[in-house]
Write a protein that holds these residues in place. Structure first.
Motif, PDB file in Angstrom:
ATOM      1  N   ASP A  48       0.830  -1.209   0.000  1.00 20.12           N
ATOM      2  CA  ASP A  48       0.000   0.000   0.000  1.00 20.12           C
ATOM      3  C   ASP A  48       0.865   1.260   0.000  1.00 20.12           C
ATOM      4  O   ASP A  48       0.516   2.272  -0.615  1.00 20.12           O
ATOM      5  CB  ASP A  48      -0.938   0.009   1.213  1.00 20.12           C
ATOM      6  CG  ASP A  48      -2.102  -0.961   1.055  1.00 20.12           C
ATOM      7  OD1 ASP A  48      -2.536  -1.188  -0.090  1.00 20.12           O
ATOM      8  OD2 ASP A  48      -2.578  -1.502   2.067  1.00 20.12           O
ATOM      9  N   THR A  64      -5.136   3.211  -2.333  1.00 19.09           N
ATOM     10  CA  THR A  64      -5.742   2.033  -1.712  1.00 19.09           C
ATOM     11  C   THR A  64      -6.128   2.314  -0.268  1.00 19.09           C
ATOM     12  O   THR A  64      -6.887   1.551   0.332  1.00 19.09           O
ATOM     13  CB  THR A  64      -4.770   0.843  -1.758  1.00 19.09           C
ATOM     14  OG1 THR A  64      -3.507   1.240  -1.190  1.00 19.09           O
ATOM     15  CG2 THR A  64      -4.540   0.384  -3.191  1.00 19.09           C
ATOM     16  N   VAL A  65      -5.580   3.389   0.320  1.00 23.45           N
ATOM     17  CA  VAL A  65      -5.961   3.832   1.665  1.00 23.45           C
ATOM     18  C   VAL A  65      -6.313   5.314   1.581  1.00 23.45           C
ATOM     19  O   VAL A  65      -5.753   6.040   0.767  1.00 23.45           O
ATOM     20  CB  VAL A  65      -4.835   3.604   2.697  1.00 23.45           C
ATOM     21  CG1 VAL A  65      -4.564   2.126   2.888  1.00 23.45           C
ATOM     22  CG2 VAL A  65      -3.555   4.322   2.287  1.00 23.45           C
ATOM     23  N   ASP A  66      -7.243   5.762   2.397  1.00 20.94           N
ATOM     24  CA  ASP A  66      -7.709   7.142   2.322  1.00 20.94           C
ATOM     25  C   ASP A  66      -6.620   8.115   2.756  1.00 20.94           C
ATOM     26  O   ASP A  66      -6.091   8.020   3.865  1.00 20.94           O
ATOM     27  CB  ASP A  66      -8.944   7.322   3.199  1.00 20.94           C
ATOM     28  CG  ASP A  66      -9.539   8.706   3.067  1.00 20.94           C
ATOM     29  OD1 ASP A  66      -9.941   9.072   1.957  1.00 20.94           O
ATOM     30  OD2 ASP A  66      -9.569   9.435   4.082  1.00 20.94           O
ATOM     31  N   HIS A  70      -5.882   8.168   6.744  1.00 19.62           N
ATOM     32  CA  HIS A  70      -4.893   7.133   7.069  1.00 19.62           C
ATOM     33  C   HIS A  70      -3.530   7.706   7.441  1.00 19.62           C
ATOM     34  O   HIS A  70      -2.876   7.213   8.370  1.00 19.62           O
ATOM     35  CB  HIS A  70      -4.727   6.179   5.886  1.00 19.62           C
ATOM     36  CG  HIS A  70      -3.693   5.103   6.126  1.00 19.62           C
ATOM     37  ND1 HIS A  70      -3.968   3.952   6.828  1.00 19.62           N
ATOM     38  CD2 HIS A  70      -2.371   5.027   5.778  1.00 19.62           C
ATOM     39  CE1 HIS A  70      -2.870   3.209   6.899  1.00 19.62           C
ATOM     40  NE2 HIS A  70      -1.893   3.835   6.267  1.00 19.62           N
ATOM     41  N   PHE A 183     -12.553   9.202   0.946  1.00 18.06           N
ATOM     42  CA  PHE A 183     -12.582   9.038  -0.514  1.00 18.06           C
ATOM     43  C   PHE A 183     -13.635   9.933  -1.173  1.00 18.06           C
ATOM     44  O   PHE A 183     -14.138   9.623  -2.244  1.00 18.06           O
ATOM     45  CB  PHE A 183     -12.847   7.578  -0.894  1.00 18.06           C
ATOM     46  CG  PHE A 183     -11.835   6.612  -0.379  1.00 18.06           C
ATOM     47  CD1 PHE A 183     -10.614   6.442  -1.017  1.00 18.06           C
ATOM     48  CD2 PHE A 183     -12.085   5.850   0.759  1.00 18.06           C
ATOM     49  CE1 PHE A 183      -9.675   5.543  -0.543  1.00 18.06           C
ATOM     50  CE2 PHE A 183     -11.156   4.952   1.246  1.00 18.06           C
ATOM     51  CZ  PHE A 183      -9.935   4.802   0.596  1.00 18.06           C
ATOM     52  N   THR A 400     -10.281   0.617  -6.932  1.00 15.52           N
ATOM     53  CA  THR A 400      -8.908   0.681  -6.415  1.00 15.52           C
ATOM     54  C   THR A 400      -8.754  -0.011  -5.067  1.00 15.52           C
ATOM     55  O   THR A 400      -7.832  -0.803  -4.857  1.00 15.52           O
ATOM     56  CB  THR A 400      -8.448   2.144  -6.272  1.00 15.52           C
ATOM     57  OG1 THR A 400      -8.757   2.855  -7.475  1.00 15.52           O
ATOM     58  CG2 THR A 400      -6.944   2.202  -6.039  1.00 15.52           C
ATOM     59  N   THR A 401      -9.641   0.274  -4.120  1.00 17.97           N
ATOM     60  CA  THR A 401      -9.528  -0.303  -2.765  1.00 17.97           C
ATOM     61  C   THR A 401      -9.843  -1.793  -2.742  1.00 17.97           C
ATOM     62  O   THR A 401      -9.537  -2.470  -1.765  1.00 17.97           O
ATOM     63  CB  THR A 401     -10.474   0.422  -1.799  1.00 17.97           C
ATOM     64  OG1 THR A 401     -11.817   0.359  -2.300  1.00 17.97           O
ATOM     65  CG2 THR A 401     -10.079   1.886  -1.649  1.00 17.97           C
ATOM     66  N   LYS A 402     -10.435  -2.305  -3.821  1.00 17.01           N
ATOM     67  CA  LYS A 402     -10.806  -3.724  -3.867  1.00 17.01           C
ATOM     68  C   LYS A 402      -9.822  -4.565  -4.679  1.00 17.01           C
ATOM     69  O   LYS A 402     -10.035  -5.765  -4.858  1.00 17.01           O
ATOM     70  CB  LYS A 402     -12.217  -3.861  -4.474  1.00 17.01           C
ATOM     71  CG  LYS A 402     -13.284  -3.091  -3.693  1.00 17.01           C
ATOM     72  CD  LYS A 402     -14.616  -3.121  -4.431  1.00 17.01           C
ATOM     73  CE  LYS A 402     -15.659  -2.264  -3.715  1.00 17.01           C
ATOM     74  NZ  LYS A 402     -16.939  -2.214  -4.457  1.00 17.01           N
ATOM     75  N   LYS A 408      -2.949  -4.741  -7.686  1.00 15.06           N
ATOM     76  CA  LYS A 408      -2.222  -3.551  -7.230  1.00 15.06           C
ATOM     77  C   LYS A 408      -0.870  -3.427  -7.943  1.00 15.06           C
ATOM     78  O   LYS A 408      -0.472  -2.338  -8.345  1.00 15.06           O
ATOM     79  CB  LYS A 408      -2.001  -3.616  -5.710  1.00 15.06           C
ATOM     80  CG  LYS A 408      -3.266  -3.435  -4.887  1.00 15.06           C
ATOM     81  CD  LYS A 408      -2.992  -3.563  -3.391  1.00 15.06           C
ATOM     82  CE  LYS A 408      -4.270  -3.412  -2.579  1.00 15.06           C
ATOM     83  NZ  LYS A 408      -4.023  -3.570  -1.121  1.00 15.06           N
TER      84      LYS A 408
END
Length: 448
Positions: A48, A64-66, A70, A183, A400-402, A408
């Motif tokens: 990430d 992939t992370v806010d 984050h 997001f 993206t996050t999934k 990735k």
């Protein structure tokens, strides 16, 4: 021209440029894995961190992370510096530090700088690098001041100033990173003309190209803009205006995007939805709720991108113009590609077609692989994601996050190739000119 790194390893300027970006990306990833970089004080997993660092250096915006929740302020600052370095090019900063230390810029360094800034020759490169840095910081300061009039009342003095600086850098560098959180990007400011128009202007200015702005600045002395500048400006205006009109028509009655907005909000959102795909990644309306026509138009705009020598990605506006005018010339029965009564050299036409073909091949290839690895994801979502990664845009439909681990990695490589890959390959091929005097007999193949 070869640049000797060791006695046994020789790298040309294009290879140094590609390796330089990779080095910056991995350095950023290591910094982002540190506990001090996250808001909860724990280490972020490397994949990430690498994804975020690649997205920042390649000024993409896919995460992939806010970003807003984050990362700590240390992590956010690392991301902001990575965006600045990625947007302007690490060689511009290397030149700045060399000048500050009083060091002379060698011919070898000028050659790398030429590749980084995508210019025709090496004359005046150092002067142009200075101009780029001064111009960039000046525009970003003005943008931050305008944004602060809205962010300070909302977030307080300290946080408001930080938000203003971060979003000014992210906007000008066409990165699309935001600190709003969850997001949401700029959806909460969809009807705020100061925020929307300021960031849209920063995106357009950063995506037009430094050489074009230099010509505009010296317009009286030059008396006439170059063909490159005129084409870049005309294509940029055409895409923004045309895209805004189409977005307005496509989303006007869409309950998921603009239907419940005021007329002012619809106009602002239409303009913003036309500007951001080229190639910033912010959004003021829900991309997942856009109409099919709106999504497809966004994919087209993402693929074209901004202008050469700018902070934007994509195949570039001038490449699209050459392709279009070549088709027009063929239809008219002309042998040469003509723009504004000027003949375009065939090697530039070949480069434009090669670049576009490579870009299309990359997007199709990665889309096909992700169609296998990302179980349950629709073809539309995957194509949208891959095009956004290649064009270094950063808009997503929520995939993206999934993404899986393999997904990735593929998007990381696509973002990297989108930032330096196609350009690097074309420049490398262009620098290899055959000295062979062998001429083969001509023959024909049926076409169409």
């Amino acid at each position: 021209m070869k640049i000797t790194i060791t006695k046994n390893i020789k790298l040309n300027p294009v290879q140094i440029l590609a390796l330089g970006f990779a080095l910056v990306i991995f350095t950023g990833a290591i910094l982002l894995t540190l506990p001090i970089s996250s808001s909860n004080g724990t280490s972020t997993n490397f994949i990430d961190s690498l994804f975020t660092s690649t997205s920042a250096v390649c000024v993409t915006g896919l995460v992939t992370v806010d970003t807003g929740t984050h990362w700590s302020y240390f992590g956010k600052t690392v991301i902001m510096f990575l965006i600045e370095i990625g947007g302007l090019g690490f060689m511009s900063f290397a030149t700045l530090f060399a000048l500050l230390l009083g060091k002379k810029i060698t011919l070898k360094e000028r050659l790398v700088l030429q590749e980084a800034m995508n210019t025709f020759n090496i004359q005046g490169l150092v002067k142009m690098a200075k101009y780029v840095l001064v111009f960039t910081f000046s525009v970003q300061i003005i943008g931050a001041l305008l944004l602060s009039t809205q962010f300070i009342p909302d977030y307080g003095l300290g946080k408001g100033i930080y938000f203003s600086i971060f979003h000014a850098v992210s906007g000008f560098c066409n990165a699309g990173f935001d600190l709003i959180g969850n997001f949401s990007s700029l959806t909460s400011y969809a009807e705020n003309p100061v925020i929307i128009l300021t960031i849209a202007s920063l995106i357009a200015i950063g995506g037009l190209g430094f050489s074009v702005w230099l010509e505009i600045y010296n317009y009286r002395g030059l008396k006439k803009l170059s063909l490159h500048a005129r084409v870049a400006i005309l294509m940029t205006i055409s895409l923004i205006v045309g895209g805004a009109i189409l977005m307005f028509l496509f989303e006007f009655n869409n309950p998921g995007t603009m239907k419940n907005m005021s007329f002012k909000g619809k106009i602002l959102s239409s303009i913003f939805a036309s500007v951001t795909p080229r190639t910033a990644g912010f959004n003021s309306i829900s991309t997942a709720d856009m109409s099919m026509a709106g999504r497809f138009l966004t994919i087209i705009l993402m693929f074209i991108g901004g202008s050469p020598g700018s902070t934007a990605g994509g195949i570039k506006t001038t490449t699209a113009a050459i392709l279009l005018m070549t088709i027009v010339s063929i239809i008219k029965g002309r042998e040469d590609t003509e723009i504004s009564k000027k003949k375009i050299p065939k090697d530039l036409v070949y480069k434009a077609f090669a670049l576009s073909t490579l870009a299309l091949t990359l997007v199709i290839g990665v889309t096909m692989i992700l169609s296998i690895t990302e179980v349950g994801a629709s073809f539309e979502y995957i194509l949208y994601e891959v095009t956004s990664a290649f064009g270094t845009v950063g808009i997503t439909l929520g995939l993206t996050t999934k993404l899986s681990f393999i997904g990735k990695i593929l998007i990381i490589l696509t973002m990297y190739c989108g930032r330096v890959g196609p350009m690097t390959v074309i420049l490398a091929l262009a620098n290899k000119k055959s000295n062979s005097s062998i001429k083969y007999p001509e023959d024909k193949i049926l076409v169409g």
